[in-house]
Design an enzyme around this catalytic site. Structure first.
Site, PDB file in Angstrom:
ATOM      1  N   TYR A 144      29.054  53.917  44.954  1.00 41.14           N
ATOM      2  CA  TYR A 144      28.731  53.423  46.285  1.00 41.14           C
ATOM      3  C   TYR A 144      27.253  53.683  46.534  1.00 41.14           C
ATOM      4  O   TYR A 144      26.790  54.814  46.399  1.00 41.14           O
ATOM      5  CB  TYR A 144      29.586  54.123  47.349  1.00 41.14           C
ATOM      6  CG  TYR A 144      29.306  53.622  48.752  1.00 41.14           C
ATOM      7  CD1 TYR A 144      29.767  52.379  49.173  1.00 41.14           C
ATOM      8  CD2 TYR A 144      28.551  54.378  49.636  1.00 41.14           C
ATOM      9  CE1 TYR A 144      29.490  51.901  50.447  1.00 41.14           C
ATOM     10  CE2 TYR A 144      28.271  53.919  50.917  1.00 41.14           C
ATOM     11  CZ  TYR A 144      28.744  52.678  51.310  1.00 41.14           C
ATOM     12  OH  TYR A 144      28.464  52.215  52.570  1.00 41.14           O
ATOM     13  N   ASP A 239      20.735  57.328  42.151  1.00 40.68           N
ATOM     14  CA  ASP A 239      21.028  57.347  43.579  1.00 40.68           C
ATOM     15  C   ASP A 239      21.431  58.782  43.925  1.00 40.68           C
ATOM     16  O   ASP A 239      22.560  59.199  43.696  1.00 40.68           O
ATOM     17  CB  ASP A 239      22.148  56.355  43.902  1.00 40.68           C
ATOM     18  CG  ASP A 239      22.492  56.362  45.389  1.00 40.68           C
ATOM     19  OD1 ASP A 239      21.978  57.246  46.114  1.00 40.68           O
ATOM     20  OD2 ASP A 239      23.272  55.500  45.817  1.00 40.68           O
ATOM     21  N   LYS A 267      20.509  61.677  53.498  1.00 44.87           N
ATOM     22  CA  LYS A 267      21.298  62.831  53.948  1.00 44.87           C
ATOM     23  C   LYS A 267      20.447  64.095  54.160  1.00 44.87           C
ATOM     24  O   LYS A 267      19.834  64.236  55.206  1.00 44.87           O
ATOM     25  CB  LYS A 267      22.460  63.083  52.990  1.00 44.87           C
ATOM     26  CG  LYS A 267      23.378  61.836  52.904  1.00 44.87           C
ATOM     27  CD  LYS A 267      24.750  62.134  52.431  1.00 44.87           C
ATOM     28  CE  LYS A 267      25.572  60.905  52.107  1.00 44.87           C
ATOM     29  NZ  LYS A 267      26.404  60.401  53.177  1.00 44.87           N
TER      30      LYS A 267
END
Ligand code: HOZ
Length: 428
Positions: A144, A239, A267
């Site tokens: 994802y 990622d 994040k």
């Protein structure tokens, strides 16, 4: 547990927002029931609209590595707010955060701040396409990378949770530029790159998969990806939106000692405010506008308050030499406890863990890719989630997400969690 106020908010939310939420997995669809409505968070706890408290293992899906509301971060946010909340110009905090990131990630010679992980990944891929003058990209099944069109093909997180791994609305021609192979499958990567390597702009990978639950790379997997991409002129993008500053100060690339060409972050670098970043080799990054022709921009990019939260978070981590060791110890405490609890209750589970990430799967199979993650009994996960929720323990409301441990998790709360887990396993 009675939650009348939460219920009222959710009813109103449903009339105003799709599914009553602003991000799908929050709706609790995978676990049934109504979502938690949180009004406050502190340390390792969430407090809902009805005043119930929960030990939190979702931690806002990863950013809150210091726990909720860390004093030093809050103070820096307050200080920044007093100076103004958005300038739309270069500000000193951007320079400081960029410096902290590039110092921690030697592969990131230049960095561009954005406002979310999705922006970071989609911008990184655009840049890789421009750099290589190729169109195709490779991602892994269950990987994802946010919700840009090109990534919603066999995607993890909410898409796996809701059983719609590819989204309508993505033009077929566009979807055709995304090639997918199973995570941890070295042979599939070799074959694909041997066949189509010269058409592929980028290979994007979560070095530790975090959106089919936690799945670690097998020995040699990341090394092989590095070698294959380097030999074929493919831009290797790590990622690290989840793993960045989580696996180590230099993320998964530091942990596994592999240098990608580009890195995406999010994040933790925002300390709980919306920040993403992409960066990498200077010769690639200098194509970004205004230095080069690849366009990407954002009104709130490099926002002074968000930068302040990120800086304070990274400085707090850096100030503690044993920060990651301590987090890992806490995580192992929970993992051993859960494994023991399951064994004593006669339940077969497989817990994947690394650093301060973990995921219990309700399967006796090894979980190493999307297919094996799907062998988990998601109904049991949902039931486990609810039994824990009723006892004041908040787990990610989907099997296909990571559990996050923070600096604020106390041994007492972890012990309490293990005791509740034992009771829950016995009832499954
Ligand atoms: N992308 C997050 C899960 N991997 C979900 C974010 C959210 O719902 O807040």
């Amino acid at each position: 547990m009675d939650r009348p106020h939460s219920h009222t908010y959710f009813k109103k939310a449903q009339a105003l927002m799709p599914g009553g939420v602003n991000s799908p997995v929050r709706a609790f669809k995978a676990v049934g029931d109504e979502p938690i409505v949180v009004t406050r968070a502190k340390g390792d706890r969430l407090y809902d609209a009805d005043g119930n408290s929960y030990i939190d293992y979702c931690m806002s899906w990863g950013p809150m590595i210091l726990g909720h509301g860390p004093i030093k971060v809050l103070n820096e946010i307050r200080k920044a707010v007093r100076g103004g909340t958005s300038f739309g110009t270069l500000c000193p905090n951007e320079v400081v955060l960029a410096g902290l990131i590039t110092a921690a990630y030697p592969s990131v010679e230049r960095v561009r701040m954005v406002s979310s992980g999705t922006e970071a990944t989609m911008s990184a891929v655009r840049l890789a396409r421009a750099y290589t003058k190729r169109d195709k990209i490779v991602k892994f099944e269950g990987g994802y990378h946010g919700h840009a069109d090109q990534f919603l093909i066999k995607a993890g997180s909410g898409l796996t949770t809701l059983g719609t791994p590819s989204s309508p609305g993505v033009p077929e021609a566009f979807a055709a530029t995304t090639l997918t192979i199973p995570y941890n499958n070295i042979e599939a990567a070799k074959q694909l790159i041997a066949r189509q390597g010269n058409e592929i702009a980028a290979l994007i990978v979560e070095p530790v998969a975090g959106n089919i639950g936690t799945v670690t790379p097998q020995d040699g997997f990341l090394e092989t990806l590095r070698e294959l991409t380097a030999n074929s002129g493919i831009v290797l993008i790590f990622d690290e939106v989840i793993t960045g500053f989580r696996l180590s100060l230099s993320g998964a690339q530091g942990y596994y000692k592999i240098q990608p060409d580009m890195t995406t972050l999010g994040k933790i670098i925002g300390g709980g405010l919306p920040v993403g970043a992409y960066g990498g080799r200077k010769d690639i990054m200098e194509l970004v506008s205004p230095e080069g022709p690849v366009y990407q921009a954002g009104t709130l990019s490099g926002n002074p308050v968000a930068m302040a939260a990120g800086i304070a978070t990274l400085r707090e981590i850096q100030s503690k030499p044993l920060f990651y060791k301590d987090l890992e110890k806490k995580t192992q405490h929970l993992v051993y406890g859960l494994n023991d609890a399951a064994r004593l209750a006669g339940k077969h589970i497989t817990i994947n863990t690394i650093a301060s990430l973990l995921t219990p799967f309700f399967t006796d199979k090894l979980v190493r890719d999307l297919a094996s993650a799907m062998t988990s009994d998601t109904k049991q996960y949902a039931r486990f989630f609810h039994l824990m929720f009723e006892k004041g323990v908040y787990l990610p409301p989907s099997q296909f997400e990571a559990h996050f441990i923070s600096q604020a998790h106390t041994a007492r709360d972890i012990d309490r969690t293990i005791r509740h887990a034992y009771d829950a396993f016995k009832k499954l």
